[in-house]
Design an enzyme around this catalytic site. Structure first.
Site, PDB file in Angstrom:
ATOM      1  N   GLY A  92       0.838  -1.195   0.000  1.00  0.00           N
ATOM      2  CA  GLY A  92       0.000   0.000   0.000  1.00  0.00           C
ATOM      3  C   GLY A  92       0.873   1.245   0.000  1.00  0.00           C
ATOM      4  O   GLY A  92       2.024   1.210  -0.455  1.00  0.00           O
ATOM      5  N   SER A  93       0.333   2.325   0.536  1.00  0.00           N
ATOM      6  CA  SER A  93       1.068   3.592   0.443  1.00  0.00           C
ATOM      7  C   SER A  93       2.375   3.543   1.228  1.00  0.00           C
ATOM      8  O   SER A  93       3.372   4.127   0.817  1.00  0.00           O
ATOM      9  CB  SER A  93       0.187   4.743   0.926  1.00  0.00           C
ATOM     10  OG  SER A  93      -0.121   4.583   2.293  1.00  0.00           O
ATOM     11  N   VAL A  94       2.399   2.823   2.349  1.00  0.00           N
ATOM     12  CA  VAL A  94       3.650   2.706   3.113  1.00  0.00           C
ATOM     13  C   VAL A  94       4.542   1.628   2.491  1.00  0.00           C
ATOM     14  O   VAL A  94       5.731   1.860   2.219  1.00  0.00           O
ATOM     15  CB  VAL A  94       3.385   2.378   4.593  1.00  0.00           C
ATOM     16  CG1 VAL A  94       4.701   2.269   5.368  1.00  0.00           C
ATOM     17  CG2 VAL A  94       2.485   3.423   5.224  1.00  0.00           C
ATOM     18  N   GLY A  95       3.968   0.446   2.241  1.00  0.00           N
ATOM     19  CA  GLY A  95       4.748  -0.681   1.739  1.00  0.00           C
ATOM     20  C   GLY A  95       5.473  -0.361   0.446  1.00  0.00           C
ATOM     21  O   GLY A  95       6.656  -0.708   0.272  1.00  0.00           O
ATOM     22  N   ALA A 135       4.474  -9.563  -0.679  1.00  0.00           N
ATOM     23  CA  ALA A 135       3.204 -10.301  -0.718  1.00  0.00           C
ATOM     24  C   ALA A 135       2.044  -9.333  -0.858  1.00  0.00           C
ATOM     25  O   ALA A 135       1.933  -8.374  -0.088  1.00  0.00           O
ATOM     26  CB  ALA A 135       3.046 -11.131   0.551  1.00  0.00           C
ATOM     27  N   LYS A 162      -0.705  -0.844  14.598  1.00  0.00           N
ATOM     28  CA  LYS A 162      -1.047  -0.457  15.973  1.00  0.00           C
ATOM     29  C   LYS A 162      -2.235  -1.237  16.522  1.00  0.00           C
ATOM     30  O   LYS A 162      -2.261  -1.591  17.686  1.00  0.00           O
ATOM     31  CB  LYS A 162      -1.335   1.039  16.057  1.00  0.00           C
ATOM     32  CG  LYS A 162      -2.385   1.507  15.073  1.00  0.00           C
ATOM     33  CD  LYS A 162      -2.288   2.986  14.792  1.00  0.00           C
ATOM     34  CE  LYS A 162      -3.139   3.343  13.586  1.00  0.00           C
ATOM     35  NZ  LYS A 162      -2.436   3.118  12.304  1.00  0.00           N
ATOM     36  N   GLU A 206       8.370   1.116  15.496  1.00  0.00           N
ATOM     37  CA  GLU A 206       8.496   2.584  15.559  1.00  0.00           C
ATOM     38  C   GLU A 206       7.402   3.293  14.772  1.00  0.00           C
ATOM     39  O   GLU A 206       6.969   4.387  15.130  1.00  0.00           O
ATOM     40  CB  GLU A 206       9.882   3.007  15.059  1.00  0.00           C
ATOM     41  CG  GLU A 206      10.208   4.480  15.177  1.00  0.00           C
ATOM     42  CD  GLU A 206      10.220   4.980  16.623  1.00  0.00           C
ATOM     43  OE1 GLU A 206       9.172   5.495  17.042  1.00  0.00           O
ATOM     44  OE2 GLU A 206      11.250   4.869  17.308  1.00  0.00           O
ATOM     45  N   ASP A 243      -8.359   5.038  16.962  1.00  0.00           N
ATOM     46  CA  ASP A 243      -6.957   5.030  16.535  1.00  0.00           C
ATOM     47  C   ASP A 243      -6.058   5.567  17.651  1.00  0.00           C
ATOM     48  O   ASP A 243      -5.040   4.960  18.001  1.00  0.00           O
ATOM     49  CB  ASP A 243      -6.825   5.884  15.263  1.00  0.00           C
ATOM     50  CG  ASP A 243      -5.393   6.106  14.836  1.00  0.00           C
ATOM     51  OD1 ASP A 243      -4.828   5.182  14.207  1.00  0.00           O
ATOM     52  OD2 ASP A 243      -4.827   7.175  15.123  1.00  0.00           O
ATOM     53  N   LYS A 259      -3.013   3.754  20.137  1.00  0.00           N
ATOM     54  CA  LYS A 259      -1.679   4.328  20.354  1.00  0.00           C
ATOM     55  C   LYS A 259      -1.442   4.617  21.832  1.00  0.00           C
ATOM     56  O   LYS A 259      -0.322   4.442  22.324  1.00  0.00           O
ATOM     57  CB  LYS A 259      -1.540   5.580  19.495  1.00  0.00           C
ATOM     58  CG  LYS A 259      -1.511   5.230  18.002  1.00  0.00           C
ATOM     59  CD  LYS A 259      -1.741   6.433  17.110  1.00  0.00           C
ATOM     60  CE  LYS A 259      -1.578   6.035  15.642  1.00  0.00           C
ATOM     61  NZ  LYS A 259      -1.913   7.155  14.727  1.00  0.00           N
TER      62      LYS A 259
END
Lengths: 440, 440
Positions: free
Chosen positions: B15-18, B46, B106, B130, B202, B206
C-alpha cells in the site's frame, strides 16, 4: 527473584551531572536491572578532592581520587569530568581495557572523536554520548537509529540554552545584550566567563557532532564556521520582529553541493533570522530544540531542557541501560558511521537567504544603484523596504534605511556584495547582515 | 568493496507505506548496507492482487500472492498489511521461524501485543514498531532506550492527524464540525468511514502502546477510556479560545495513584483543553506531537508528520537498520519490558482540572447554590465567570452562563457532581464539561 549479571560501573566526576547520575543509579538500581538485564553496581566515583561539597549526599566510601585504579576492572565507565585532559586519557584507558564508555563531553568528542571512536572499534566496545548535544533531549539515538534508513538534508538546532535565554529576553522584554547577559548570569544560565556560550564555541562543538552523525562523515571541529551573538543589537532584534522573524543562535548541519558540484557537508553556527511561524521560533528561555529535515520523514523536532544536572543525568542513565543491554546480549559495539566520508565545505559554499540593512544617503537614483551592486554580485533581491529618517523627508541629501531581503545566494557572492555595498558612495553604513534560516 | 552478510527481507503489503518502503530499500541499498553492516535483499512483496495499481513502480517479479512461502527463509519480515488477520498469523509464523518482525500495525499490537511479544521472546527474535504510534516521529526508541534510566510520569500525545486537522480548522477558521470533516476528507486526512479517527479508536490504540512502553506494564486495550471529538461544538472551541485554551484530542498515558493508594496506570483518550502557551497548542494541521514528562529529564516533546506513506516508510527503514545491526551483532532481541506490571486504573481514578459550562436560571442565590453542589461533591472551584444573556439583564428569572474552572479533582467525584448539577432546579443545561490537561 531473578538473578542478574553484575556489571561494574565506574563514575569519573561528581559535579552537578555526576552526582545526580550516582544518586539515580543507587535509587533506581532495581528498575535499572529489570530494564537492562544487569545489576549495575556503582563501584566508585573518582573526584579530585574527597572533601569537596557535593550537590547530593552519597556514601563516602564511593569516592576515590584514584581514577586509574577505578577504571581497571570496570565494565562501563561514565566520564563526566569535562575538559580534554585527563578525561581523554581515562576514556582511552577504559576503552583499551574493553569497557564501554558513556560521556557527555562534547568538547572532547568534537576535537578527538575519531581517535576515541577508533579505540572503541579496536576492542569492540562502544562510546555512548546522548548527553553531549542536548542533555535529556533524545537526539543521538533518533539520528543514529530511528533515521538510519533515511537521508538527512539539514539540521537546525538550538543547542545552547544560555544564548537562547539571552536572545529570548532581548526579544520578549527588549533587554540590551548587557542586561540580558547579566540576568542570564544571575539565574545560572551563563558562566562567569561567557565566551564559550556567547561566542558560539559550545554550539559549534555540538554542530560538529550533529553533522558527523547525520551525514555519516568525520567532520573536523576546526573547520566549523562560528559566529557568536555578542554583536546582536536591540535594533536588530526589533527589526527582525517587525519583519516577522526572531533571531536565534543556530547550530546548523546541512548537506550541500558547492559551485563545482562537489557534494559535502556544511557545519556552522551563527545568529540567524527564523520565521516566527517556524517551530524553532517558539523555543523560549533556556530550552533547546533540534529541528531535523529528512528526505522521507520530512521535518521533525525534538524539544526539551538542554541543560541541568538531573536532566543530563537522564540521558546518561539511558546510555547506561543501552550499554548494559549490549553487554548482556553480547556482540561488538556499533562503531562510528563514516561511510559517506563527505568533505566539510567552507562557509562560502553555503546558500541561504539574507537580510541586509543599510543606511544610505537619500538622493535620486540611490535605490537603482544599490540594486545594481546586488545584481552585479549575483545576489537577487526578493524584497526592499526603504524608510527615510524621520524629520528629514524634505532633505534631498538626508539618510534613508534600506532593508533588503535577498533570494537564496551563495555566501561567497553575498560577502563580496556586502563589501561592494560598504565601498559604495551611497552607503553610509551597513547596519546589519543576517542570514535567514528555516525557509524551504 | 566490503563484503556484507546478506539478510533476506520479506515485505507483506504494498500500500502507500509498503510501496515506499520497497522503493527506498531498493534505491538506498548501498547506504543501508554501510549503515547496518548487512546487505538487505528484498526477496519479495506479498500482495492480494498482483495486478492492482501501485503508488510506485517496482520490479514485477517481486510480487507474490503467496505470503507464507515468502516468510519461510526470511531473516526479517516487514508487515504492512494492517488489520488483525491475516497479519497476526503471518507475524507469528515469521517469529516462530526465528525472523525479526517490523510492523506499523497499531491495532494488532494494541489487541494482541502480549501474544506477539511473547512469541518473539520464545525464539530470541525482536518486534520493531516505531511506525505504529507517530509514523516518522521517533518515539518508541526514545521511550524504550533514551529514557530507559528515567521514570516517566505522563505522556500527552497528539497522535491522530485527522482529528488534529479538524480541531485546528475549527479553532483557526471557525469551521463547523461537519465542514471541518468535509475538508479533512477532501484533503485525504480522513477516511470515508471517519469513525476510527473521529471517535478516538486510533488514538486509543496508540495510547495503549505508549502506556505499556512508558510504564513497563502490559496495558490491555479494552480498558483504555475513549471519547471522540464528534460532540465538540464551535461554541466550545470559541469558549476555549476566550479562556486561553485550545481543544486537542489527546492520547494520555499517566502514572497515577487511586483513592486507596493503589499505584497504577491511566491510559485514556479525549478532547481536552490545553493552555495556548503549552508546546502542544502549536501543533497545527495534520501534525503529531508526543509530549513526555519524565522525573529527571523534565518535559520533552517529539514533533513531526504523524502519517503519510513515505514518512511512515522512514520509520520502517530505521527499524530495518536496527534489526539488521542486531542480526550482525548476534544475541537475542530485546523483549517487551513489563517488569513494573502496574494495573490499568479506571477513568474514575484520574485526577485533572475541569471546565464546566452551565446555563442557569438567573435568580438570587444561584451562584451560592451551584457552588454548594460543587463543594458537596468535593470539587473545589478555582474560577467562576458568570455572563447574563444579552438583552435579559433586567429579567430576574432570565438565563445566565456560568463557566466554572475547578481545581484538580477525581473524575469519579466530578462525574457525580455533574449529575447533581444537572439535577439542580437552577440548572437549565450543562453545556460543556471538558478536562484541562498539561497543567503542572
Amino acid at each position: 527473584m531473578i538473578e542478574y549479571r553484575t556489571l561494574r560501573v565506574a563514575l569519573l566526576g561528581a559535579g552537578s551531572v555526576g552526582s545526580q547520575v550516582a544518586r539515580l543509579l543507587l535509587e533506581n538500581r532495581e528498575e535499572l536491572a529489570a530494564r537492562s538485564g544487569a545489576d549495575l553496581q556503582l563501584v566508585g566515583i573518582a573526584v579530585r578532592n574527597l572533601d569537596a561539597k557535593r550537590d547530593v549526599e552519597l556514601p563516602r566510601e564511593l569516592y576515590t581520587t584514584d581514577a586509574e585504579t577505578l577504571i581497571v576492572g570496570a565494565d562501563i565507565v561514565i566520564e563526566l569530568m569535562g575538559g580534554i585532559e585527563p578525561a581523554k586519557t581515562y576514556i582511552l584507558q577504559a576503552l583499551n581495557a574493553g569497557a564501554d564508555v558513556i560521556t557527555g563531553n562534547k568538547a572532547l568528542l568534537a576535537e578527538h572523536g575519531a581517535e576515541i571512536f577508533g579505540a572503541a572499534e579496536q576492542v569492540g566496545a562502544e562510546v555512548y554520548y546522548e548527553a553531549a548535544v542536548a542533555a535529556a533531549i533524545p537526539i543521538i539515538r533518533p539520528l543514529r537509529d530511528s533515521l538510519a534508513g533515511d537521508n538527512i538534508k539539514r539540521i537546525l538546532a538550538i543547542v545552547n540554552g544560555s544564548t537562547n535565554y539571552i536572545l529570548d529576553r532581548m526579544d520578549r522584554f527588549g533587554d540590551s545584550m548587557a542586561d540580558a547577559q547579566k540576568t542570564a548570569f544571575e539565574l545560572g544560565f551563563l558562566e562567569a566567563d561567557p565566551t564559550l556560550d556567547v561566542e558560539g564555541y559550545d554550539a559549534a562543538q555540538k554542530a560538529t557532532l550533529l553533522a558527523s552523525l547525520a551525514f555519516h562523515s568525520s567532520v573536523p571541529a576546526s573547520g566549523v564556521h562560528r559566529e557568536g551573538i555578542s554583536q546582536i543589537t536591540p535594533e536588530q532584534i526589533q527589526a527582525a520582529k517587525d519583519a516577522g522573524y526572531v533571531i536565534k543562535l543556530l547550530a546548523i548541519a546541512e548537506r550541500i553541493t558547492d559551485e563545482d558540484g562537489t557534494e559535502g557537508v556544511s557545519a556552522r553556527v551563527y545568529p540567524a533570522l527564523v520565521d516566527r511561524n517556524h517551530p524553532l521560533a517558539s523555543v523560549h528561555g533556556g530550552n533547546n530544540a533540534v529541528f531535523v529535515e529528512a528526505e522521507a520523514a520530512g521535518p521533525l523536532m525534538f524539544y526539551g531542557a538542554g541543560a541541568g544536572g538531573v536532566q543530563t543525568a537522564s540521558a546518561i542513565l539511558g546510555d547506561l541501560v543501552s550499554a548494559a543491554r549490549r553487554h548482556v546480549a553480547g556482540g561488538p559495539g556499533l562503531g562510528e558511521s563514516t561511510h559517506a566520508d563527505l568533505p566539510l565545505l567552507p562557509i562560502g559554499s553555503v546558500t541561504t537567504k539574507y537580510q541586509i540593512s543599510l543606511l544610505v544617503t537619500d538622493r535620486p537614483g540611490v535605490l537603482a544603484r544599490i540594486a545594481g551592486i546586488l545584481s552585479d554580485g549575483g545576489v537577487s533581491v526578493e524584497t526592499v523596504q526603504q524608510t527615510v529618517q524621520p524629520g528629514e523627508e524634505d532633505d534631498a541629501t538626508g539618510t534613508a534605511t534600506l532593508v533588503i531581503g535577498t533570494h537564496a545566494a551563495r555566501e561567497a557572492a553575498l560577502q563580496a556584495t556586502v563589501e561592494a555595498l560598504t565601498a559604495s558612495e551611497d552607503t553610509q553604513a551597513v547596519v546589519s547582515v543576517l542570514r535567514v534560516e528555516g525557509a524551504e
